[in-house]
Design a protein around this motif. Structure first.
Motif, PDB file in Angstrom:
ATOM      1  N   ARG A   1      -3.634 -18.859   7.155  1.00 42.63           N
ATOM      2  CA  ARG A   1      -2.640 -18.009   6.507  1.00 42.63           C
ATOM      3  C   ARG A   1      -3.220 -17.345   5.257  1.00 42.63           C
ATOM      4  NH1 ARG A   1       1.878 -22.769   7.176  1.00 42.63           N
ATOM      5  NH2 ARG A   1       2.241 -22.464   9.422  1.00 42.63           N
ATOM      6  N   MET A   2      -4.004 -18.117   4.521  1.00 38.97           N
ATOM      7  CA  MET A   2      -4.637 -17.532   3.338  1.00 38.97           C
ATOM      8  C   MET A   2      -5.633 -16.451   3.731  1.00 38.97           C
ATOM      9  SD  MET A   2      -3.257 -18.859   0.707  1.00 38.97           S
ATOM     10  CE  MET A   2      -4.399 -18.227  -0.498  1.00 38.97           C
ATOM     11  N   PHE A   3      -6.309 -16.623   4.858  1.00 40.02           N
ATOM     12  CA  PHE A   3      -7.253 -15.610   5.322  1.00 40.02           C
ATOM     13  C   PHE A   3      -6.539 -14.311   5.668  1.00 40.02           C
ATOM     14  CE2 PHE A   3      -9.569 -13.592   8.857  1.00 40.02           C
ATOM     15  CZ  PHE A   3     -10.785 -13.350   8.229  1.00 40.02           C
ATOM     16  N   VAL A   4      -5.394 -14.446   6.373  1.00 39.20           N
ATOM     17  CA  VAL A   4      -4.612 -13.254   6.714  1.00 39.20           C
ATOM     18  C   VAL A   4      -4.160 -12.534   5.452  1.00 39.20           C
ATOM     19  CG1 VAL A   4      -2.466 -12.449   7.779  1.00 39.20           C
ATOM     20  CG2 VAL A   4      -3.866 -14.158   8.947  1.00 39.20           C
ATOM     21  N   LEU A   5      -3.681 -13.305   4.475  1.00 36.46           N
ATOM     22  CA  LEU A   5      -3.247 -12.688   3.223  1.00 36.46           C
ATOM     23  C   LEU A   5      -4.418 -12.028   2.500  1.00 36.46           C
ATOM     24  CD1 LEU A   5      -0.807 -15.439   1.855  1.00 36.46           C
ATOM     25  CD2 LEU A   5      -0.203 -13.222   2.855  1.00 36.46           C
ATOM     26  N   SER A   6      -5.610 -12.626   2.582  1.00 37.45           N
ATOM     27  CA  SER A   6      -6.786 -12.040   1.941  1.00 37.45           C
ATOM     28  C   SER A   6      -7.162 -10.719   2.596  1.00 37.45           C
ATOM     29  CB  SER A   6      -7.963 -13.014   2.015  1.00 37.45           C
ATOM     30  OG  SER A   6      -7.665 -14.217   1.341  1.00 37.45           O
ATOM     31  N   ILE A   7      -7.074 -10.677   3.956  1.00 39.04           N
ATOM     32  CA  ILE A   7      -7.378  -9.437   4.664  1.00 39.04           C
ATOM     33  C   ILE A   7      -6.400  -8.335   4.264  1.00 39.04           C
ATOM     34  CG2 ILE A   7      -7.401  -8.357   6.943  1.00 39.04           C
ATOM     35  CD1 ILE A   7      -9.879  -9.999   6.371  1.00 39.04           C
ATOM     36  N   ILE A   8      -5.125  -8.694   4.234  1.00 41.85           N
ATOM     37  CA  ILE A   8      -4.102  -7.705   3.854  1.00 41.85           C
ATOM     38  C   ILE A   8      -4.360  -7.204   2.431  1.00 41.85           C
ATOM     39  CG2 ILE A   8      -1.651  -7.390   3.392  1.00 41.85           C
ATOM     40  CD1 ILE A   8      -1.092  -9.368   5.661  1.00 41.85           C
ATOM     41  N   THR A   9      -4.703  -8.122   1.542  1.00 43.48           N
ATOM     42  CA  THR A   9      -4.986  -7.737   0.158  1.00 43.48           C
ATOM     43  C   THR A   9      -6.191  -6.811   0.090  1.00 43.48           C
ATOM     44  OG1 THR A   9      -4.103  -9.853  -0.640  1.00 43.48           O
ATOM     45  CG2 THR A   9      -5.521  -8.617  -2.142  1.00 43.48           C
ATOM     46  N   ALA A  10      -7.220  -7.167   0.894  1.00 42.13           N
ATOM     47  CA  ALA A  10      -8.429  -6.325   0.898  1.00 42.13           C
ATOM     48  C   ALA A  10      -8.142  -4.929   1.428  1.00 42.13           C
ATOM     49  CB  ALA A  10      -9.517  -6.995   1.736  1.00 42.13           C
ATOM     50  N   LEU A  11      -7.246  -4.830   2.417  1.00 39.87           N
ATOM     51  CA  LEU A  11      -6.903  -3.518   2.973  1.00 39.87           C
ATOM     52  C   LEU A  11      -6.127  -2.663   1.976  1.00 39.87           C
ATOM     53  CD1 LEU A  11      -5.897  -4.509   6.630  1.00 39.87           C
ATOM     54  CD2 LEU A  11      -7.930  -3.234   5.920  1.00 39.87           C
ATOM     55  N   PHE A  12      -5.220  -3.277   1.268  1.00 46.34           N
ATOM     56  CA  PHE A  12      -4.339  -2.504   0.382  1.00 46.34           C
ATOM     57  C   PHE A  12      -4.911  -2.300  -1.022  1.00 46.34           C
ATOM     58  CE2 PHE A  12      -1.227  -3.416   3.629  1.00 46.34           C
ATOM     59  CZ  PHE A  12      -0.413  -2.290   3.602  1.00 46.34           C
ATOM     60  N   LEU A  13      -5.941  -3.037  -1.380  1.00 50.35           N
ATOM     61  CA  LEU A  13      -6.497  -2.879  -2.725  1.00 50.35           C
ATOM     62  C   LEU A  13      -7.042  -1.460  -2.969  1.00 50.35           C
ATOM     63  CD1 LEU A  13      -7.124  -4.195  -5.424  1.00 50.35           C
ATOM     64  CD2 LEU A  13      -9.311  -4.970  -4.457  1.00 50.35           C
ATOM     65  N   PRO A  14      -7.863  -0.899  -2.054  1.00 48.50           N
ATOM     66  CA  PRO A  14      -8.315   0.497  -2.289  1.00 48.50           C
ATOM     67  C   PRO A  14      -7.169   1.495  -2.256  1.00 48.50           C
ATOM     68  CG  PRO A  14      -9.710  -0.616  -0.676  1.00 48.50           C
ATOM     69  CD  PRO A  14      -8.510  -1.498  -0.877  1.00 48.50           C
ATOM     70  N   LEU A  15      -6.186   1.248  -1.364  1.00 54.91           N
ATOM     71  CA  LEU A  15      -5.048   2.153  -1.305  1.00 54.91           C
ATOM     72  C   LEU A  15      -4.278   2.136  -2.614  1.00 54.91           C
ATOM     73  CD1 LEU A  15      -3.734   1.393   2.327  1.00 54.91           C
ATOM     74  CD2 LEU A  15      -5.559   2.947   1.586  1.00 54.91           C
ATOM     75  N   SER A  16      -4.097   0.957  -3.155  1.00 59.90           N
ATOM     76  CA  SER A  16      -3.391   0.842  -4.435  1.00 59.90           C
ATOM     77  C   SER A  16      -4.167   1.544  -5.546  1.00 59.90           C
ATOM     78  CB  SER A  16      -3.177  -0.647  -4.783  1.00 59.90           C
ATOM     79  OG  SER A  16      -2.411  -1.276  -3.795  1.00 59.90           O
ATOM     80  N   PHE A  17      -5.479   1.413  -5.489  1.00 60.29           N
ATOM     81  CA  PHE A  17      -6.297   2.074  -6.514  1.00 60.29           C
ATOM     82  C   PHE A  17      -6.146   3.601  -6.433  1.00 60.29           C
ATOM     83  CE2 PHE A  17     -10.344   4.202  -7.469  1.00 60.29           C
ATOM     84  CZ  PHE A  17     -10.434   3.917  -8.822  1.00 60.29           C
ATOM     85  N   MET A  18      -6.204   4.107  -5.187  1.00 63.25           N
ATOM     86  CA  MET A  18      -6.109   5.556  -5.012  1.00 63.25           C
ATOM     87  C   MET A  18      -4.731   6.085  -5.434  1.00 63.25           C
ATOM     88  SD  MET A  18      -8.997   6.722  -4.034  1.00 63.25           S
ATOM     89  CE  MET A  18      -8.501   8.355  -3.510  1.00 63.25           C
ATOM     90  N   THR A  19      -3.681   5.418  -5.000  1.00 64.99           N
ATOM     91  CA  THR A  19      -2.334   5.883  -5.359  1.00 64.99           C
ATOM     92  C   THR A  19      -2.095   5.752  -6.855  1.00 64.99           C
ATOM     93  OG1 THR A  19      -1.473   3.687  -4.811  1.00 64.99           O
ATOM     94  CG2 THR A  19      -1.338   5.366  -3.102  1.00 64.99           C
ATOM     95  N   GLY A  20      -2.649   4.709  -7.444  1.00 64.51           N
ATOM     96  CA  GLY A  20      -2.500   4.559  -8.891  1.00 64.51           C
ATOM     97  C   GLY A  20      -3.261   5.611  -9.655  1.00 64.51           C
ATOM     98  N   LEU A  21      -4.463   5.918  -9.166  1.00 64.95           N
ATOM     99  CA  LEU A  21      -5.287   6.911  -9.850  1.00 64.95           C
ATOM    100  C   LEU A  21      -4.659   8.297  -9.775  1.00 64.95           C
ATOM    101  CD1 LEU A  21      -7.939   7.660 -11.280  1.00 64.95           C
ATOM    102  CD2 LEU A  21      -8.966   7.965  -9.001  1.00 64.95           C
ATOM    103  N   LEU A  22      -4.194   8.681  -8.585  1.00 67.50           N
ATOM    104  CA  LEU A  22      -3.624  10.020  -8.422  1.00 67.50           C
ATOM    105  C   LEU A  22      -2.164  10.098  -8.863  1.00 67.50           C
ATOM    106  CD1 LEU A  22      -5.174  10.993  -4.959  1.00 67.50           C
ATOM    107  CD2 LEU A  22      -5.976  11.585  -7.255  1.00 67.50           C
TER     108      LEU A  22
END
Length: 323
Positions: free
Chosen positions: A262-283
């Motif tokens: 379960r922690m691995f799944v959450l880590s994957i999800i976090t890894a996927l959304f981290l760049p997206l969050s960075f981009m949306t936050g930046l723009l």
């Protein structure tokens, strides 16, 4: 009348016995036969009788009146001081809450005390009433020791069946809600071993004591069989305890593995959304100069870019074998 005296049985040497009245008890002599006195040590009359009429010294009296005692056997004077434990078969009681029995053994007299009912004593008293009991003090001790540990066979079998059921639940994946049963069983095993291990040693000391000659060959043979049975029960309990510990470890490992997944799944999800969050936050900052701010197609381009980033991450994770 002694309120602490449960019974005073005079053995006839042929497997029978009769109850002595207070007058006969006060005038009893060893030549009349073996006497078995059984007391409830909680009664004040018991202490009074032991101190004033038993002809025992303070050490023996104190041992017979002891509140808490572990199984043991020791020579004392012309007799043997013995403490044994019986599985608690009283209604509403836990079997592992074993009942203590204290004994003083002489060639022609045996004195026993208890604070709760003992099934073994009732069984032997019934046999004596039917003429099918022991003939003397040492065989009485041997039969008592056997009856004290006889219920262990059914208890060990029941514990074995319980661990079988728990192992089946584990294989079926339904053990997660049954950890309390596993802990209860391990607690029972610990309690049994707490008293049965020293009881086995006590029987061994009885067999090793040859100075007094209180025990006959027949009694020694019976005690040896009882000791062997007790040793076998302890071995079976140890095997059940090891199975229980192994099952608990397997269950813990299973839960740990599930948590890791379960922690691995959450880590994957976090890894996927981290760049997206960075981009949306930046723009998303409210500053002049944001690229394509006045372009009507900017939102579509941005969304396509985010989708492409996610696709590249998924491709990379698959290539690395992470998903």
């Amino acid at each position: 009348m002694n309120q602490g005296l449960i019974h005073a049985l005079l053995l006839d040497g042929r497997g029978g016995a009769r109850e002595l009245d207070p007058y006969e008890l006060s005038n009893w002599q060893p030549e009349q036969g073996c006497l078995w006195l059984h007391f409830d040590y909680r009664q004040p009359d018991t202490r009074r009788w032991l101190e004033q009429h038993s002809q025992l010294d303070k050490v023996a009296v104190s041992a017979l009146l002891s509140e808490a005692t572990r199984p043991r056997a020791t020579s004392h004077g012309q007799g043997l001081l013995i403490a044994l434990r019986e599985v608690n078969l009283n209604p509403g009681a836990d079997p592992e809450d074993m009942v203590a029995m204290r004994l003083w053994l002489e060639p022609k007299r045996i004195i026993s005390t208890r604070n709760r009912q003992l099934t073994s004593v009732q069984t032997l008293a019934t046999r004596l009433a039917q003429g099918k009991g022991p003939a003397n003090s040492d065989t009485l001790l041997a039969e008592l020791a056997f009856e004290l540990q006889r219920p262990l066979g059914e208890i060990v079998e029941e514990l074995d069946e319980q661990i079988d059921e728990l192992e089946t639940r584990f294989l079926d994946g339904t053990l997660e809600t049954s950890r309390g049963e596993l802990l209860t069983q391990r607690r029972q095993l610990i309690q049994f071993r707490r008293y049965l291990s020293p009881q086995r040693e006590a029987l061994g000391r009885l067999l090793a004591d040859k100075d007094h000659g209180v025990l006959s060959t027949e009694a020694r043979t019976s005690l040896r069989e009882t000791q062997d049975s007790l040793h076998r029960y302890l071995e079976n309990m140890e095997a059940i305890r090891e199975r229980s510990a192994a099952l608990d470890d397997a269950r813990a490992n299973q839960l740990s593995e599930q948590l890791n997944k379960r922690m691995f799944v959450l880590s994957i999800i976090t890894a996927l959304f981290l760049p997206l969050s960075f981009m949306t936050g930046l723009l998303g900052v409210n500053l002049a100069g944001i690229p394509l701010a006045d372009n009507a197609a900017a939102f579509g381009v941005f969304v396509a870019t985010l989708v492409l980033m996610v696709a590249l991450q998924v491709w990379y994770f698959r290539r690395r074998g992470w998903i």
